[in-house]
Design a protein around this motif. Sequence first.
Motif, PDB file in Angstrom:
ATOM      1  N   SER A   1      -5.745   2.290  -4.916  1.00  3.95           N
ATOM      2  CA  SER A   1      -4.418   2.252  -5.517  1.00  3.95           C
ATOM      3  C   SER A   1      -4.454   2.776  -6.942  1.00  3.95           C
ATOM      4  CB  SER A   1      -3.888   0.813  -5.493  1.00  3.95           C
ATOM      5  OG  SER A   1      -2.605   0.740  -6.064  1.00  3.95           O
ATOM      6  N   TRP A   2      -5.473   2.389  -7.710  1.00  2.99           N
ATOM      7  CA  TRP A   2      -5.589   2.828  -9.102  1.00  2.99           C
ATOM      8  C   TRP A   2      -5.888   4.319  -9.190  1.00  2.99           C
ATOM      9  CZ3 TRP A   2      -9.658   4.837 -12.017  1.00  2.99           C
ATOM     10  CH2 TRP A   2      -9.442   4.899 -13.402  1.00  2.99           C
ATOM     11  N   ILE A   3      -6.696   4.819  -8.275  1.00  5.63           N
ATOM     12  CA  ILE A   3      -7.043   6.241  -8.286  1.00  5.63           C
ATOM     13  C   ILE A   3      -5.819   7.120  -8.051  1.00  5.63           C
ATOM     14  CG2 ILE A   3      -8.283   8.011  -6.955  1.00  5.63           C
ATOM     15  CD1 ILE A   3     -10.575   6.063  -6.683  1.00  5.63           C
ATOM     16  N   GLY A   4      -4.839   6.611  -7.323  1.00 10.30           N
ATOM     17  CA  GLY A   4      -3.640   7.410  -7.060  1.00 10.30           C
ATOM     18  C   GLY A   4      -2.816   6.920  -5.894  1.00 10.30           C
TER      19      GLY A   4
ATOM     20  N   SER B   1      -7.574  -6.125  -1.239  1.00 15.59           N
ATOM     21  CA  SER B   1      -9.009  -6.268  -1.462  1.00 15.59           C
ATOM     22  C   SER B   1      -9.406  -5.438  -2.679  1.00 15.59           C
ATOM     23  CB  SER B   1      -9.793  -5.787  -0.230  1.00 15.59           C
ATOM     24  OG  SER B   1      -9.650  -4.371  -0.085  1.00 15.59           O
ATOM     25  N   TRP B   2     -10.648  -5.558  -3.086  1.00 18.39           N
ATOM     26  CA  TRP B   2     -11.132  -4.811  -4.251  1.00 18.39           C
ATOM     27  C   TRP B   2     -10.995  -3.310  -4.029  1.00 18.39           C
ATOM     28  CZ3 TRP B   2     -15.559  -1.616  -4.711  1.00 18.39           C
ATOM     29  CH2 TRP B   2     -15.871  -1.242  -6.031  1.00 18.39           C
TER      30      TRP B   2
ATOM     31  N   MET C   1      -6.459   2.303   2.220  1.00 20.98           N
ATOM     32  CA  MET C   1      -5.736   1.097   1.854  1.00 20.98           C
ATOM     33  C   MET C   1      -5.167   0.306   3.017  1.00 20.98           C
ATOM     34  SD  MET C   1      -3.718   2.878  -1.354  1.00 20.98           S
ATOM     35  CE  MET C   1      -2.696   1.474  -1.785  1.00 20.98           C
ATOM     36  N   ARG C   2      -5.192   0.857   4.225  1.00 16.70           N
ATOM     37  CA  ARG C   2      -4.482   0.179   5.314  1.00 16.70           C
ATOM     38  C   ARG C   2      -5.235  -1.021   5.870  1.00 16.70           C
ATOM     39  NH1 ARG C   2      -5.325   2.937  10.701  1.00 16.70           N
ATOM     40  NH2 ARG C   2      -7.240   4.149  10.474  1.00 16.70           N
TER      41      ARG C   2
ATOM     42  N   ASP D   1     -12.754  -9.483  -4.546  1.00 17.07           N
ATOM     43  CA  ASP D   1     -12.673  -9.596  -6.000  1.00 17.07           C
ATOM     44  C   ASP D   1     -11.457  -8.864  -6.548  1.00 17.07           C
ATOM     45  OD1 ASP D   1     -15.028 -10.986  -5.874  1.00 17.07           O
ATOM     46  OD2 ASP D   1     -16.285  -9.261  -6.396  1.00 17.07           O
ATOM     47  N   THR D   2     -11.117  -9.169  -7.772  1.00 18.65           N
ATOM     48  CA  THR D   2     -10.056  -8.471  -8.482  1.00 18.65           C
ATOM     49  C   THR D   2     -10.661  -7.297  -9.249  1.00 18.65           C
ATOM     50  OG1 THR D   2      -8.746 -10.494  -8.731  1.00 18.65           O
ATOM     51  CG2 THR D   2      -8.260  -8.681 -10.248  1.00 18.65           C
TER      52      THR D   2
END
Length: 313
Positions: free
Chosen positions: A285-288, A278-279, A272-273, A135-136
């Motif tokens: 990414s948004w957290i930092g 992905s969601w 993230m790797r 999901d986005t």
Amino acid sequence: MSAITSFLRPDFTWPRPMGSSICKSTPKVPSSPGKLRLRAWGIVHEALYYISEWYCACFGIQFDANIIQLPFGLVLKWTDRTSLEEAAAMHMARAAGMPIPKVLCCGEHPNAPYNRNFSILMTRLPGSPLENSADTLLVESEDPWLFELRECVIAMRRWTSPHSAEICSAIGTSIRSPRVPGHIMGPFADENEFNDYLLSTASGHGFDTTAEYIKALEQANEIRNYPHRITFTHGDLKAHNILVGDDGHLSGFLDWESAGWYPEYWDFTTAMRYGTNSWWFQVASWIGGDQYRRELKCDIALNSLTVDSYIAF
């Protein structure tokens, strides 16, 4: 009578709501219990293991030899990765105001098979674990847990280490990570020593050509060009380690077995790797994590070079 029996049910929990603010100064590192105390509690925990088999049969739930369910809202974690370092990290995070299970006691098992040498008895928290998806992420549509998780991560990154070794566990000893052979490494005096160790098992087994191997090795070594602060890190920032309550608030932050002092990018690149875009990639990414895209490329290359050395453990 129903109030009494509710304590026995496997869905009984001890909520630990988020503090009004998460402490940004370093919590006190707890003192280590003595060997005799650890061994005594270990004997008690071994008895609880057998009690759990009976308990699970009574309530028709599956018995898990690693995450052992008990009455009175208790859980016994007993794996080959459980350690005193994990218990110390949990103490620190809970003292800072995060929704962490309360550690009641730790046990040592010197003769246990399969390296199951340590156990932690803790409270059970309410909530359901998050699941990754394709999901986005729509930040404005998410429940409060997202902002509360970011607050926890940001606060930890402001703590300062009391240890002489830069990269180490919460108590200054080795750190545990599923990303290295034997799942244990360090402590390390500095980031260069850390990088040397991570690349020490680099191999060309997974590459079709020597050129591809050299390219990946160059990409992984590029991490040395970016100096980093050393920050307190959860070490396994994955969706399944986050519990969210029915009210949408963060109700649990679990599995601190890999926690410790790492380079500032480690939590984010670990999250993230896998599953790029992905969601959960978007959450991290948004957290930092967005500021560590260069490090992420290096980390993905490192994984391709070293995965053969630890995947069988």
